[in-house]
Design a protein around this motif. Structure first.
Motif, PDB file in Angstrom:
ATOM      1  N   MET A  36       0.841  -1.175   0.000  1.00  0.00           N
ATOM      2  CA  MET A  36       0.000   0.000   0.000  1.00  0.00           C
ATOM      3  C   MET A  36       0.884   1.235   0.000  1.00  0.00           C
ATOM      4  SD  MET A  36      -2.989   1.062   2.686  1.00  0.00           S
ATOM      5  CE  MET A  36      -4.062  -0.279   2.294  1.00  0.00           C
ATOM      6  N   ARG A  37       0.577   2.193  -0.835  1.00  0.00           N
ATOM      7  CA  ARG A  37       1.372   3.409  -0.949  1.00  0.00           C
ATOM      8  C   ARG A  37       0.718   4.539  -0.158  1.00  0.00           C
ATOM      9  NH1 ARG A  37       1.815   7.781  -4.880  1.00  0.00           N
ATOM     10  NH2 ARG A  37       3.930   8.570  -4.693  1.00  0.00           N
ATOM     11  N   TYR A  38       1.483   5.173   0.669  1.00  0.00           N
ATOM     12  CA  TYR A  38       1.033   6.325   1.436  1.00  0.00           C
ATOM     13  C   TYR A  38       1.734   7.550   0.890  1.00  0.00           C
ATOM     14  CZ  TYR A  38      -0.821   2.976   4.773  1.00  0.00           C
ATOM     15  OH  TYR A  38      -1.527   1.958   5.369  1.00  0.00           O
ATOM     16  N   VAL A  39       1.102   8.716   0.997  1.00  0.00           N
ATOM     17  CA  VAL A  39       1.687   9.939   0.464  1.00  0.00           C
ATOM     18  C   VAL A  39       1.175  11.142   1.274  1.00  0.00           C
ATOM     19  CG1 VAL A  39      -0.141  10.289  -1.261  1.00  0.00           C
ATOM     20  CG2 VAL A  39       2.132  11.248  -1.664  1.00  0.00           C
ATOM     21  N   PHE A  40       2.040  12.117   1.442  1.00  0.00           N
ATOM     22  CA  PHE A  40       1.636  13.393   2.014  1.00  0.00           C
ATOM     23  C   PHE A  40       1.164  14.288   0.875  1.00  0.00           C
ATOM     24  CE2 PHE A  40       4.480  12.076   5.448  1.00  0.00           C
ATOM     25  CZ  PHE A  40       3.795  12.506   6.570  1.00  0.00           C
ATOM     26  N   GLN A  41       0.096  15.000   1.088  1.00  0.00           N
ATOM     27  CA  GLN A  41      -0.405  15.957   0.106  1.00  0.00           C
ATOM     28  C   GLN A  41      -0.517  17.323   0.761  1.00  0.00           C
ATOM     29  OE1 GLN A  41      -4.252  14.620  -1.204  1.00  0.00           O
ATOM     30  NE2 GLN A  41      -3.387  13.418  -2.878  1.00  0.00           N
ATOM     31  N   LEU A  42      -0.250  18.341  -0.035  1.00  0.00           N
ATOM     32  CA  LEU A  42      -0.492  19.710   0.399  1.00  0.00           C
ATOM     33  C   LEU A  42      -1.783  20.169  -0.252  1.00  0.00           C
ATOM     34  CD1 LEU A  42       2.997  21.396   0.023  1.00  0.00           C
ATOM     35  CD2 LEU A  42       2.021  20.302   2.021  1.00  0.00           C
ATOM     36  N   TYR A  43      -2.538  20.985   0.470  1.00  0.00           N
ATOM     37  CA  TYR A  43      -3.755  21.528  -0.128  1.00  0.00           C
ATOM     38  C   TYR A  43      -4.064  22.902   0.438  1.00  0.00           C
ATOM     39  CZ  TYR A  43      -6.325  19.965   4.071  1.00  0.00           C
ATOM     40  OH  TYR A  43      -6.772  19.775   5.352  1.00  0.00           O
ATOM     41  N   ARG A  83      -1.922  16.745   4.534  1.00  0.00           N
ATOM     42  CA  ARG A  83      -2.673  15.581   4.977  1.00  0.00           C
ATOM     43  C   ARG A  83      -1.941  14.335   4.518  1.00  0.00           C
ATOM     44  NH1 ARG A  83      -8.143  15.514   1.283  1.00  0.00           N
ATOM     45  NH2 ARG A  83      -7.119  15.247  -0.726  1.00  0.00           N
ATOM     46  N   PHE A  84      -2.149  13.254   5.229  1.00  0.00           N
ATOM     47  CA  PHE A  84      -1.479  11.986   4.963  1.00  0.00           C
ATOM     48  C   PHE A  84      -2.518  11.038   4.387  1.00  0.00           C
ATOM     49  CE2 PHE A  84       0.364   7.892   6.470  1.00  0.00           C
ATOM     50  CZ  PHE A  84       1.577   7.988   5.799  1.00  0.00           C
ATOM     51  N   MET A  85      -2.300  10.592   3.149  1.00  0.00           N
ATOM     52  CA  MET A  85      -3.276   9.805   2.400  1.00  0.00           C
ATOM     53  C   MET A  85      -2.831   8.350   2.250  1.00  0.00           C
ATOM     54  SD  MET A  85      -5.495  12.154   1.404  1.00  0.00           S
ATOM     55  CE  MET A  85      -6.390  11.264   0.153  1.00  0.00           C
ATOM     56  N   SER A  86      -3.812   7.456   2.229  1.00  0.00           N
ATOM     57  CA  SER A  86      -3.526   6.058   1.901  1.00  0.00           C
ATOM     58  C   SER A  86      -3.862   5.832   0.435  1.00  0.00           C
ATOM     59  CB  SER A  86      -4.344   5.120   2.788  1.00  0.00           C
ATOM     60  OG  SER A  86      -5.712   5.221   2.475  1.00  0.00           O
ATOM     61  N   PHE A 118      -7.868   9.805   3.852  1.00  0.00           N
ATOM     62  CA  PHE A 118      -6.754  10.407   4.562  1.00  0.00           C
ATOM     63  C   PHE A 118      -6.793  10.035   6.021  1.00  0.00           C
ATOM     64  CE2 PHE A 118      -9.459  14.240   4.854  1.00  0.00           C
ATOM     65  CZ  PHE A 118      -9.092  14.832   6.041  1.00  0.00           C
ATOM     66  N   LEU A 119      -5.586   9.814   6.563  1.00  0.00           N
ATOM     67  CA  LEU A 119      -5.426   9.268   7.900  1.00  0.00           C
ATOM     68  C   LEU A 119      -5.051  10.318   8.939  1.00  0.00           C
ATOM     69  CD1 LEU A 119      -3.356   6.129   6.895  1.00  0.00           C
ATOM     70  CD2 LEU A 119      -5.813   6.280   7.267  1.00  0.00           C
ATOM     71  N   ALA A 120      -4.357  11.370   8.489  1.00  0.00           N
ATOM     72  CA  ALA A 120      -3.889  12.381   9.435  1.00  0.00           C
ATOM     73  C   ALA A 120      -3.770  13.714   8.718  1.00  0.00           C
ATOM     74  CB  ALA A 120      -2.532  11.984  10.018  1.00  0.00           C
ATOM     75  N   ARG A 121      -3.679  14.767   9.500  1.00  0.00           N
ATOM     76  CA  ARG A 121      -3.509  16.105   8.940  1.00  0.00           C
ATOM     77  C   ARG A 121      -2.766  16.984   9.930  1.00  0.00           C
ATOM     78  NH1 ARG A 121      -6.807  19.956  11.143  1.00  0.00           N
ATOM     79  NH2 ARG A 121      -8.585  19.215  12.340  1.00  0.00           N
ATOM     80  N   CYS A 122      -2.334  18.131   9.437  1.00  0.00           N
ATOM     81  CA  CYS A 122      -1.680  19.077  10.334  1.00  0.00           C
ATOM     82  C   CYS A 122      -2.745  19.774  11.180  1.00  0.00           C
ATOM     83  CB  CYS A 122      -0.843  20.082   9.554  1.00  0.00           C
ATOM     84  SG  CYS A 122      -1.745  21.114   8.405  1.00  0.00           S
ATOM     85  N   PRO A 123      -2.397  20.195  12.371  1.00  0.00           N
ATOM     86  CA  PRO A 123      -3.388  20.806  13.258  1.00  0.00           C
ATOM     87  C   PRO A 123      -3.710  22.258  12.904  1.00  0.00           C
ATOM     88  CG  PRO A 123      -1.285  20.645  14.364  1.00  0.00           C
ATOM     89  CD  PRO A 123      -1.132  19.943  13.056  1.00  0.00           C
ATOM     90  N   GLU A 124      -2.783  22.937  12.286  1.00  0.00           N
ATOM     91  CA  GLU A 124      -2.957  24.357  11.964  1.00  0.00           C
ATOM     92  C   GLU A 124      -2.479  24.616  10.544  1.00  0.00           C
ATOM     93  OE1 GLU A 124      -4.308  26.674  13.956  1.00  0.00           O
ATOM     94  OE2 GLU A 124      -4.573  25.216  15.577  1.00  0.00           O
ATOM     95  N   GLY A 178      -5.346  12.833  13.924  1.00  0.00           N
ATOM     96  CA  GLY A 178      -5.974  11.767  13.165  1.00  0.00           C
ATOM     97  C   GLY A 178      -7.210  12.302  12.474  1.00  0.00           C
ATOM     98  N   HIS A 179      -7.494  11.748  11.322  1.00  0.00           N
ATOM     99  CA  HIS A 179      -8.690  12.183  10.613  1.00  0.00           C
ATOM    100  C   HIS A 179      -9.892  11.375  11.064  1.00  0.00           C
ATOM    101  CE1 HIS A 179     -11.512  13.406   7.647  1.00  0.00           C
ATOM    102  NE2 HIS A 179     -11.689  12.159   7.272  1.00  0.00           N
ATOM    103  N   GLY A 180     -10.923  12.069  11.412  1.00  0.00           N
ATOM    104  CA  GLY A 180     -12.160  11.405  11.779  1.00  0.00           C
ATOM    105  C   GLY A 180     -12.092  10.721  13.127  1.00  0.00           C
ATOM    106  N   ASP A 181     -13.231  10.239  13.538  1.00  0.00           N
ATOM    107  CA  ASP A 181     -13.347   9.527  14.800  1.00  0.00           C
ATOM    108  C   ASP A 181     -13.402   8.035  14.532  1.00  0.00           C
ATOM    109  OD1 ASP A 181     -13.590  12.030  15.940  1.00  0.00           O
ATOM    110  OD2 ASP A 181     -15.770  11.961  16.000  1.00  0.00           O
TER     111      ASP A 181
END
Length: 128
Positions: free
Chosen positions: A1-8, A19-22, A27-33, A81-84
């Motif tokens: 599985m390839r993971y990648v960071f994306q800027l938006y 954000r950190f995408m699978s 997406f699994l994680a993101r920056c807080p600010e 983390g993204h989502g609950d």
């Protein structure tokens, strides 16, 4: 599985997020600010990855009886983390997956631009 960071960013705004995408598009994680530039956002990714061995993972319940994780370095949140998650064990696993995969993940060279959706007006929500 390839993971990648994306800027938006969002159309019409001068702030940048990561954000950190699978590979399945979630997406699994993101920056807080947000950051003031794409360069700063990329630097934040580098700093977050470099700090992975020193971060504390905090898993907390939400008011809806679900679970959410964050990573902190010296008390400062460096990733969310993204989502609950419906179970604490899944929340712990999501944080662990980020910690394990982030170090080897590339950063996408492009900056994605999204449009913010407006919340439906009260009358539109009632009609649904």
């Amino acid at each position: 599985m390839r993971y990648v960071f994306q800027l938006y960013t969002f159309a019409g705004e001068d702030l940048y997020w990561w954000r950190f995408m699978s590979s399945n598009g979630r997406f699994l994680a993101r920056c807080p600010e947000p950051h003031a530039s794409a360069v700063e956002a990329r630097a934040a990714i580098t700093a977050t990855v470099a700090a992975l061995g020193s971060v504390a993972v905090v898993v907390r319940p939400t008011p809806e009886n679900r679970w959410r994780w964050s990573m902190r370095l010296a008390g400062e949140v460096v990733a969310l983390g993204h989502g609950d998650q419906d179970r604490r064990v899944r929340c712990d696993a999501a944080a662990q997956r980020f910690a394990e995969m982030a170090a080897a993940a590339p950063v996408d060279a492009s900056v994605h631009v999204f449009r913010r959706r407006e919340a439906p007006r009260r009358a539109e929500r009632a009609a649904r």
